[in-house]
Structures are given as C-alpha cells and as structure tokens.
Write an enzyme that holds these catalytic residues in place. Structure first.
Site, PDB file in Angstrom:
ATOM      1  N   THR A 153      57.768 -40.316  35.063  1.00 34.33           N
ATOM      2  CA  THR A 153      57.273 -40.800  33.622  1.00 34.33           C
ATOM      3  C   THR A 153      56.053 -41.727  33.457  1.00 34.33           C
ATOM      4  OG1 THR A 153      59.615 -40.833  33.244  1.00 34.33           O
ATOM      5  CG2 THR A 153      58.382 -41.767  31.676  1.00 34.33           C
ATOM      6  N   LYS A 172      58.848 -36.991  26.058  1.00 30.53           N
ATOM      7  CA  LYS A 172      59.647 -37.776  26.885  1.00 30.53           C
ATOM      8  C   LYS A 172      59.688 -39.199  26.080  1.00 30.53           C
ATOM      9  CE  LYS A 172      61.634 -40.211  30.330  1.00 30.53           C
ATOM     10  NZ  LYS A 172      62.856 -40.050  30.866  1.00 30.53           N
TER      11      LYS A 172
HETATM   12  P1  NAD Z   1      61.735 -45.258  42.743  1.00 35.44           P
HETATM   13  O1  NAD Z   1      61.043 -46.600  42.534  1.00 35.44           O
HETATM   14  O2  NAD Z   1      63.232 -45.321  43.185  1.00 35.44           O
HETATM   15  O3  NAD Z   1      60.956 -44.110  43.652  1.00 35.44           O
HETATM   16  C1  NAD Z   1      59.577 -44.142  43.528  1.00 35.44           C
HETATM   17  C2  NAD Z   1      59.108 -43.777  44.863  1.00 35.44           C
HETATM   18  O4  NAD Z   1      57.683 -43.583  45.102  1.00 35.44           O
HETATM   19  C3  NAD Z   1      59.499 -44.993  45.939  1.00 35.44           C
HETATM   20  O5  NAD Z   1      60.244 -44.434  47.180  1.00 35.44           O
HETATM   21  C4  NAD Z   1      57.899 -45.318  46.463  1.00 35.44           C
HETATM   22  O6  NAD Z   1      57.836 -45.979  47.638  1.00 35.44           O
HETATM   23  C5  NAD Z   1      57.055 -44.227  46.400  1.00 35.44           C
HETATM   24  N1  NAD Z   1      55.910 -44.303  46.210  1.00 35.44           N
HETATM   25  C6  NAD Z   1      55.100 -45.207  45.388  1.00 35.44           C
HETATM   26  N2  NAD Z   1      53.755 -45.103  45.509  1.00 35.44           N
HETATM   27  C7  NAD Z   1      53.588 -44.222  46.399  1.00 35.44           C
HETATM   28  C8  NAD Z   1      52.406 -43.595  47.197  1.00 35.44           C
HETATM   29  N3  NAD Z   1      51.113 -43.951  46.664  1.00 35.44           N
HETATM   30  N4  NAD Z   1      52.634 -42.731  48.022  1.00 35.44           N
HETATM   31  C9  NAD Z   1      53.895 -41.896  48.385  1.00 35.44           C
HETATM   32  N5  NAD Z   1      55.055 -42.814  47.912  1.00 35.44           N
HETATM   33  C10 NAD Z   1      54.826 -43.793  46.908  1.00 35.44           C
HETATM   34  O7  NAD Z   1      61.627 -44.900  41.126  1.00 35.44           O
HETATM   35  P2  NAD Z   1      62.816 -43.621  40.643  1.00 35.44           P
HETATM   36  O8  NAD Z   1      63.868 -44.029  39.864  1.00 35.44           O
HETATM   37  O9  NAD Z   1      62.941 -42.488  41.599  1.00 35.44           O
HETATM   38  O10 NAD Z   1      61.700 -43.088  39.360  1.00 35.44           O
HETATM   39  C11 NAD Z   1      60.640 -42.212  39.495  1.00 35.44           C
HETATM   40  C12 NAD Z   1      60.092 -41.764  38.253  1.00 35.44           C
HETATM   41  O11 NAD Z   1      61.083 -41.084  37.616  1.00 35.44           O
HETATM   42  C13 NAD Z   1      59.772 -43.021  37.336  1.00 35.44           C
HETATM   43  O12 NAD Z   1      58.411 -42.659  36.867  1.00 35.44           O
HETATM   44  C14 NAD Z   1      60.876 -43.013  36.255  1.00 35.44           C
HETATM   45  O13 NAD Z   1      60.375 -43.530  35.316  1.00 35.44           O
HETATM   46  C15 NAD Z   1      61.306 -41.763  36.274  1.00 35.44           C
HETATM   47  N6  NAD Z   1      62.759 -41.521  35.961  1.00 35.44           N
HETATM   48  C16 NAD Z   1      63.602 -42.328  36.436  1.00 35.44           C
HETATM   49  C17 NAD Z   1      64.754 -42.338  36.110  1.00 35.44           C
HETATM   50  C18 NAD Z   1      66.072 -43.147  36.699  1.00 35.44           C
HETATM   51  O14 NAD Z   1      67.102 -42.759  36.336  1.00 35.44           O
HETATM   52  N7  NAD Z   1      65.722 -43.755  37.990  1.00 35.44           N
HETATM   53  C19 NAD Z   1      65.208 -41.287  35.158  1.00 35.44           C
HETATM   54  C20 NAD Z   1      64.409 -40.625  34.482  1.00 35.44           C
HETATM   55  C21 NAD Z   1      62.922 -40.780  34.961  1.00 35.44           C
END
Ligand code: NAD
Length: 313
Positions: free
Chosen positions: A94, A169
C-alpha cells in the site's frame, strides 16, 4: 507453473508467498530481515542472497513492502533493468498513488508490464489466500497478473489504469476510517442517552445508519459478530495501519484538490489515538478514546486526556 521472485516477506508477504508455493510455483524470496527470509524458506521458498539475485530469470516479480520509499528503492535498484523484460511486475504494497504511477511509468519505459495491486484483508486473509486485490494497469498487464493474484486472494478487481489500485484502496480506507469513528460516536452517545447498546445495534443495523463498521466489525464488545472488540482490541487491523492509509488519502486529496473534511477529521483522530499509545491496537479501539475509557499502556505516548476534555478541542 511460474518462477516468481517475492520481495518483502513480512506479516503479509510471508503468507502470500506460502500460498504461491502451495499452488506449485517456484518462489525465490528476498527480504532484508534474515528471520523473515528463514521463515519463507521453511515454508518452501528458495532463499536469494539479494533482490537482484531473486529477480534473475523470474517470470513474475511480486513485492510486498512497507511504503513508497521502499518500493521506489527496490524497483529502481534491483528490479527494473535487472529482471528479464518478459517478467510481469506486481507491487502489492500500500503506497501513495504518485509513487505507484511513477514506478509503473519507469517500468513501462524500460519495456516491462507492471501493475499496482494493493490488498484489502489482513494477515489472516494473507495466510488463508482470501485477500481482495484491487489492481491498476493496462488491460494486458492486468490479464497477466490476475492468475497469480487469484492464487493469493478471493477477489481480484481491475480498478483502472496505473495507480488505480492504490486510489481505490485509499478511498475505501478513508471511508472505513470515517465510518468507524462515526459508528463509535453513535454507540457512545446512544449509551449516554440511556439506550441499551444491543437494542441500538438491533435498530441501527437494520436502519439507514447501517454500515460495515457496525454490522461486521462492531467496536462494542459482546455485540454483533465476534470482532477484535471481543479480544480487548488485539489482532485485526492496527490503528497504525489505518493512520498510514489515512495519511496517504490526505496526501492524495491534496494533490487533486479534493475536499475531504471527514477523512481529515478521521486522520486527526487516529493521529491522536496513536499518540496516546493506541497504534498497536485494532482500529476499532478508538471507541475507548471517544468514551474517555482509554488508558495508555505503560510508557506509551502522551498521557490520556483528562476526563471531560474534548477530543479535537
Ligand atoms: P511488514 O513490515 O511486516 O513487512 C514488510 C517487509 O518488507 C519486512 O519484512 C521488511 O524487512 C521488508 N523490506 C523492507 N525493505 C526491503 C527491501 N529494500 N528489500 C527487501 N525487503 C524489504 O509489513 P506488512 O504488514 O507485511 O505490510 C506490507 C504492506 O501491506 C504495507 O504496505 C501495508 O500497508 C500493506 N497492508 C498490510 C496489512 C496488514 O494487516 N498488515 C493489510 C493490508 C495491507
């Protein structure tokens, strides 16, 4: 079956990648955090030493990263010009509409097909493969991305051209944030006016005030279907993530000169709730700030408002 590079295996990406593996795809994973990578390996993905190594020979690249800056960095440093030109690029994070459009534009200019495909649904839906995807991109790019998204979700909707997935979204989540706050206000006021809250729910859920925040995600414990309110507001959709989406929505509103007073009020209220230590709670816990029952966890944020002090006043 395809060879898929999956970058970003956090809370959401971990479950999504596992569902691709279950469907028989070869998933090559990369994350900056070693534990996330080890978990993905434990669930059948192959570990790559870098994002560049993950996208080598990929037929599809899927990213699930925290925010726009991470998406820009990963695509510009490690994907565009590094993955085979025939690969379909799918960003499920997102992020802001402007960055989504910019990155799709850069990918297209370099000869790739790319879609933005953010999701609705949380960690449980990512694990269960029941996410809803809203995708932006050309018809051709969407047609290529859709079968992979269907492996991870229950609904895949083509929202329009590049960035349309992100636009859908944030408009949806702005509506959700405002409707949750309004639902909380209505319950708190109903109680103060002496109404039984179950009776108010029975009436309003069948009357014109009905909305998803009331009937499917009621913020009052013990009323309606089971929700995070019944688990002390643990799990669910964190207030911090709602605030992230509201900030993206306000940024987008400003960029197109849209008048969004309700979205702006919701952003202000979720900012305040996060400052009071509520960021980690489900977003429906904001009802406790509205009825003055919120007590910040030890050491979190600023102290709760004194009784009687108006929110936003
Ligand atoms: P998260 O922080 O758990 O996971 C993100 C991952 O990306 C982490 O493991 C991090 O180490 C990795 N990362 C960051 N920079 C990186 C790079 N340069 N190279 C490789 N890996 C890298 O976040 P999440 O909860 O999984 O959310 C991910 C996305 O989904 C966000 O944009 C969030 O807004 C969206 N989202 C989350 C939810 C939820 O309930 N968690 C629901 C809908 C949408």
């Amino acid at each position: 079956m395809a060879r898929i590079a999956f970058i970003g295996l956090g809370n959401m990406g971990g479950g999504m990648a596992a569902n691709l593996v279950k469907a028989g795809h070869e998933v090559v994973a990369f994350d900056l955090v070693a534990e996330a990578l080890a978990r993905a390996e434990g669930r059948g993905a192959k570990r790559a030493a870098s994002a560049e190594a993950a996208v080598e020979d990929a037929e599809a690249v899927i990213t699930m990263l925290p925010a726009g800056s991470h998406v820009r960095d990963v695509y510009e440093t490690s994907v565009i010009g590094k993955a085979p030109k025939a690969a379909i690029l799918i960003d499920c994070s997102t992020i802001d509409v402007a960055t989504a459009r910019e990155e799709i534009g850069k990918a297209q200019a370099a000869g790739y097909a790319m879609v933005d495909a953010p999701v609705s649904g949380g960690i449980a839906a990512a694990e269960a493969g029941s996410l809803t995807f809203m995708a932006g991109g050309t018809d051709k790019a969407f047609a290529r991305a859709a079968p992979l998204l269907e492996t991870m979700g229950k609904a895949v909707i083509h929202a329009g051209g590049p960035g349309a997935g992100q636009a859908a979204k944030i408009c949806n989540n702005m509506l959700l944030g405002a409707s949750m706050v309004a639902t909380c206000e209505a319950f708190v006021m109903a109680g103060k006016l002496g109404l039984d809250l179950q009776t108010f729910f029975d009436i309003s859920s069948k009357a014109s005030g009905q909305c998803w925040s009331m009937t499917s995600y009621c913020p009052v414990p013990g009323i309606g279907p089971e929700t995070p309110a019944d688990r002390d507001y643990e799990g669910g959709f964190a207030a911090a993530l709602m605030l992230k989406d509201l900030r993206l929505a306000m940024e987008a509103a400003q960029s197109v000169d849209a008048y969004t007073p309700m979205g702006s009020a919701a952003e202000e209220l979720y900012t305040r709730f996060s400052d009071l230590g509520g960021a980690g709670k489900d977003f429906s816990a904001i009802i406790q700030m509205i009825d003055d029952s919120w007590r910040a966890p030890e050491g979190a944020g600023s102290p709760p408002l004194p009784p009687g002090v108006k929110i936003g006043g």
